[in-house]
Write an enzyme that holds these catalytic residues in place. Structure first.
Site, PDB file in Angstrom:
ATOM      1  N   GLN A 195      -3.105   1.240  -1.526  1.00  0.00           N
ATOM      2  CA  GLN A 195      -3.036   1.568  -2.843  1.00  0.00           C
ATOM      3  C   GLN A 195      -2.175   0.717  -3.758  1.00  0.00           C
ATOM      4  OE1 GLN A 195       0.159   4.544  -2.733  1.00  0.00           O
ATOM      5  NE2 GLN A 195      -0.433   5.445  -4.697  1.00  0.00           N
ATOM      6  N   SER A 205       1.881   0.877  -8.038  1.00  0.00           N
ATOM      7  CA  SER A 205       3.038   0.370  -8.568  1.00  0.00           C
ATOM      8  C   SER A 205       2.967  -1.437  -8.859  1.00  0.00           C
ATOM      9  CB  SER A 205       4.261   0.515  -7.456  1.00  0.00           C
ATOM     10  OG  SER A 205       4.475   1.785  -7.186  1.00  0.00           O
ATOM     11  N   SER A 258       1.603  -0.697   0.729  1.00  0.00           N
ATOM     12  CA  SER A 258       1.469  -0.427   2.152  1.00  0.00           C
ATOM     13  C   SER A 258       0.439  -0.870   2.746  1.00  0.00           C
ATOM     14  CB  SER A 258       1.749   0.938   2.570  1.00  0.00           C
ATOM     15  OG  SER A 258       3.138   1.253   2.051  1.00  0.00           O
ATOM     16  N   GLU A 307      -0.465  12.547  -1.813  1.00  0.00           N
ATOM     17  CA  GLU A 307       0.333  11.691  -0.954  1.00  0.00           C
ATOM     18  C   GLU A 307       1.659  12.399  -0.836  1.00  0.00           C
ATOM     19  OE1 GLU A 307       2.401   7.456  -1.382  1.00  0.00           O
ATOM     20  OE2 GLU A 307       2.017   8.379  -3.300  1.00  0.00           O
ATOM     21  N   GLU A 319      14.444  10.375  -7.490  1.00  0.00           N
ATOM     22  CA  GLU A 319      14.869  10.837  -9.036  1.00  0.00           C
ATOM     23  C   GLU A 319      13.882  11.016  -9.720  1.00  0.00           C
ATOM     24  OE1 GLU A 319      17.811   8.171  -7.056  1.00  0.00           O
ATOM     25  OE2 GLU A 319      15.700   7.874  -7.277  1.00  0.00           O
TER      26      GLU A 319
END
Length: 392
Positions: free
Chosen positions: A112, A115, A147, A230, A362
């Site tokens: 993926q 990010s 990952s 996910e 968060e």
């Protein structure tokens, strides 16, 4: 028609015609896909039979009883849990037929590319650019915390295709061939000493427009489906005493010398918390039968992260000496993302990442507050502002 009885007969027929004891794992899984028994809720011809999702359990149970191999979720969790449902929801028929079968058989491992160094919690702020060039897109940028990229053949990618519109509107979603020479995968060493994560640099990577998933500019909508799946995959365990609580409970039963009254009380607390989360996760899974998961999946992921960290800490309190045992502090590039079979010291350290991967705790709290509880949203000064006008 009795769907359950029909499914059992289909499984028995699969086992009769394709003996898992004689075939390779890939051959058997391919036959299972072709029989419509990969995901029974998928359409016919795409690994399914168009049946209700909950009937998957019948297939899994009977195949497990026969000792048949299953797809390796520890190697291809992103493909199985995230790419497959996204392709089903937004992919063209050609894309679905090209990618779903080798994904299920794990002949193609997926990663993926979401990010970035400046866009993790705020994924819509990704700066990786995809510029059209004829019938292809040229991609340049950097991704991080990827990952399994070192083992992957395919990747799902979110990139910016328009900087003149607000950030959420200027994204598009692609499938990337990880063998492209413009890709550079570099390991990121973790506190455990291993490197299951990577940073990935993209320089002039060419992606055919045929590998775009969804319309141009709809990348955020597609990515949200991926992320919700996910969070369900991470947070909604299906079996009682699965995961960390099962490891601690098993040790408690097998080693009575570890037991104290205080430890017993804490174990019961986390056992109950884990069971509540599991049952809540079943409700989230039931939502999937009617469509894609919603923002409630964030609550599952948040609870999972908190419990995994607390329970791995409790495991060390039970037996402090176990925290000193560790297999190997050298950098390991594992093909598997599973750490349940590892020693307590490793599990304690690895669980620290649970509150980051798949969305930080968060951000999960923000999603729950705004999209589940309906609380006022945080101030967002870049809302409605074209991406190229936002200070960075």
């Amino acid at each position: 028609m009795d769907n359950a009885r029909d499914l059992r007969e289909r499984v028995d027929d699969l086992l009769f015609q394709h003996d898992p004891g004689r075939l390779s794992t890939e051959e058997f899984l391919g036959a299972r896909f072709d029989a419509g028994l990969a995901w029974v809720h998928f359409p016919e011809g795409l690994g399914g039979l168009g049946l209700p999702r909950e009937l998957n359990a019948i297939v899994e149970e009977r195949l497990a009883e026969a000792g048949a191999p299953a797809p390796d979720a520890s190697r291809n969790g992103i493909g199985l849990g995230m790419a497959a449902p996204t392709l089903l929801a937004f992919g063209t028929e050609e894309q679905q037929r090209r990618y779903l079968r080798p994904l299920f058989t794990c002949e193609e491992i997926w990663c993926q590319l979401f990010s970035e160094p400046g866009a993790g919690s705020d994924l819509a702020a990704v700066a990786t650019r995809a510029v059209p060039d004829g019938d292809t897109w040229v991609v340049d940028g950097q991704k991080v915390w990827t990952s399994g990229a070192h083992n992957a053949q395919r990747a799902i990618l979110v990139a910016r295709t328009d900087v003149h519109v607000p950030k959420h509107a200027g994204l598009s979603y692609f499938v990337v061939d990880m063998s492209d020479p413009g890709l550079d995968v570099r390991p990121l060493r973790q506190i455990t000493g291993e490197a299951e994560f990577n940073e990935v640099f993209l320089s002039g990577v060419r992606v055919p427009d045929a590998d775009r998933i969804g319309a141009v500019g709809e990348g955020w909508k597609v990515a949200t489906t991926t992320l919700n799946n996910e969070r369900v995959a991470i947070g909604a365990g299906a079996d009682r005493e699965a995961g960390q609580i099962g490891l601690v409970a098993r040790r408690w039963r097998e080693e009575p010398e570890l037991r104290t009254a205080a430890a017993h009380e804490e174990l019961l607390h986390w056992w109950v918390e884990s069971e509540v989360t599991r049952i809540a996760g079943e409700r989230v899974r039931q939502q999937l039968a009617a469509g894609q998961p919603g923002p409630e999946s964030s609550a599952m992921k948040l609870a999972f992260a908190q419990q995994a960290q607390a329970i791995t800490g409790f495991a060390l309190e039970l037996d402090p000496d176990a925290g000193l045992l560790y297999d190997d502090w050298t950098m390991v590039r594992s093909a598997s993302a599973s750490f349940l079979g590892r020693e307590p010291g490793f599990r304690y350290l690895r669980a620290k990442g649970n509150s980051i991967e798949g969305g930080t705790s968060e951000i999960m709290r923000n999603v729950i507050a705004e999209r589940v509880l309906g609380l006022p949203a945080e101030q967002r000064p870049d809302k409605g502002v074209p991406f190229n006008e936002v200070p960075r």
